[in-house]
Write a protein that holds these residues in place. Structure first.
Motif, PDB file in Angstrom:
ATOM      1  N   VAL A 191       0.859  -1.189   0.000  1.00  0.00           N
ATOM      2  CA  VAL A 191       0.000   0.000   0.000  1.00  0.00           C
ATOM      3  C   VAL A 191       0.893   1.237   0.000  1.00  0.00           C
ATOM      4  N   ILE A 192       0.831   1.988  -1.089  1.00  0.00           N
ATOM      5  CA  ILE A 192       1.598   3.233  -1.210  1.00  0.00           C
ATOM      6  C   ILE A 192       0.653   4.303  -1.748  1.00  0.00           C
TER       7      ILE A 192
ATOM      8  N   ILE B 117       8.078  13.237  -1.514  1.00  0.00           N
ATOM      9  CA  ILE B 117       9.380  12.592  -1.325  1.00  0.00           C
ATOM     10  C   ILE B 117       9.221  11.266  -0.584  1.00  0.00           C
ATOM     11  N   LYS B 118       8.424  11.266   0.476  1.00  0.00           N
ATOM     12  CA  LYS B 118       8.236  10.059   1.299  1.00  0.00           C
ATOM     13  C   LYS B 118       7.639   8.913   0.487  1.00  0.00           C
ATOM     14  N   ASN B 119       6.613   9.210  -0.307  1.00  0.00           N
ATOM     15  CA  ASN B 119       5.940   8.152  -1.051  1.00  0.00           C
ATOM     16  C   ASN B 119       6.722   7.704  -2.279  1.00  0.00           C
ATOM     17  N   LYS B 120       7.472   8.598  -2.887  1.00  0.00           N
ATOM     18  CA  LYS B 120       8.361   8.197  -3.984  1.00  0.00           C
ATOM     19  C   LYS B 120       9.442   7.258  -3.457  1.00  0.00           C
ATOM     20  N   GLN B 121       9.906   7.532  -2.233  1.00  0.00           N
ATOM     21  CA  GLN B 121      10.933   6.687  -1.618  1.00  0.00           C
ATOM     22  C   GLN B 121      10.410   5.267  -1.400  1.00  0.00           C
TER      23      GLN B 121
ATOM     24  N   LEU C 138      10.660  -0.461  -3.067  1.00  0.00           N
ATOM     25  CA  LEU C 138      10.041  -1.652  -3.632  1.00  0.00           C
ATOM     26  C   LEU C 138      10.756  -2.052  -4.910  1.00  0.00           C
ATOM     27  N   TYR C 139      11.049  -1.087  -5.743  1.00  0.00           N
ATOM     28  CA  TYR C 139      11.751  -1.355  -6.997  1.00  0.00           C
ATOM     29  C   TYR C 139      13.130  -1.977  -6.723  1.00  0.00           C
TER      30      TYR C 139
END
Length: 256
Positions: free
Chosen positions: A72-73, A242-246, A251-252
């Motif tokens: 969940v992101i 920034i937090k959610n891109k991280q 995950l990647y």
């Protein structure tokens, strides 16, 4: 690696991240006596595909078709006009920021506007996705229809409004709500966006137009409005870009 020496078999063995955005993906999976969901599950499980969901509620709604280790992101957005807002002289500027779609419930928003007029409440309601000829005669002058707006116009509308309403039947995770929250704009939403807004008192059932009207009228009180805006600003950090891109990057990286 896109080298010509690689065959199709190698291409199909690439790691995949499957990002589910639809607000009706559960309905899609149930379609055709569940045959669509059968193929969704088989594709995701067999190929060890990583799945990203937008909100925690989708873990339960889609549990029959997605891997147990789905992630969940949240969607995210960048603040453009994060400012302290005020209600001027009790007049409320209401914004409905939505595309033209039956499920977005422009009809419900018009019912809200009509009740506010009958109560003699001072307001203005701007609705995107609504044709100019679609405004009922008794609401002309208080409801302003805008069909499609540019990105710049969208943020100007968010900047100028006092409150966003989102009375939709279903949402994956409303970007209109998220963009409003990160810019400090209080939102009043249906249950479809309850988890997105994350503030219980700002989520109201579509069963009662009157409850929406009462809440909107209460927001014309400067002290009530100030308190709600503080909660919205606190909530905005959940959608930090920034937090959610991280989280997506982590995950990647975990796939290799």
């Amino acid at each position: 690696d896109r080298s010509p020496s690689r065959g199709l078999g190698d291409v199909y063995k690439r790691q995949v991240i499957f990002h589910i955005h639809s607000g009706r993906f559960d309905k899609f999976c149930s379609f055709g006596f569940g045959i669509c969901g059968f193929f969704v599950r088989r594709t995701l499980i067999r190929n060890n595909i990583k799945v990203i969901l937008l909100e925690k509620r989708w873990l339960k709604l889609l549990e029959k078709w997605i891997p147990e280790n789905s992630h969940v992101i949240s969607n995210f957005s960048m603040a453009i006009h994060h400012k302290v807002r005020k209600v001027d002289n009790g007049k409320l500027k209401i914004l409905m920021l939505s595309r033209k779609s039956k499920g977005k419930r422009h009809d419900f928003a018009l019912k809200i506007a009509r009740k506010l007029v009958k109560k003699g409440f001072d307001f203005e309601m701007i609705m995107t996705g609504l044709g100019r000829n679609s405004v009922p005669e008794d609401l002309k002058g208080v409801v302003i229809a805008k069909e499609w707006v540019t990105e710049i116009e969208k943020y100007e509308l968010i900047n100028d409004a006092n409150v966003l309403i989102m009375p939709s039947d279903f949402e994956g995770s409303s970007m209109s709500v998220i963009e409003s929250v990160v810019n400090g704009l209080p939102c009043l939403v249906s249950e479809a966006s309850a988890e997105t807004i994350g503030i219980q008192e700002l989520s109201i059932s579509l069963d009662s137009v009157e409850e929406w009207v009462k809440k909107l009228i209460s927001l014309s009180d400067s002290s009530v409005y100030e308190n709600i805006q503080k909660k919205i600003i606190e909530r905005s950090y959940f959608f930090n870009e920034i937090k959610n891109k991280q989280k997506i990057l982590e995950l990647y990286d975990s796939m290799f």
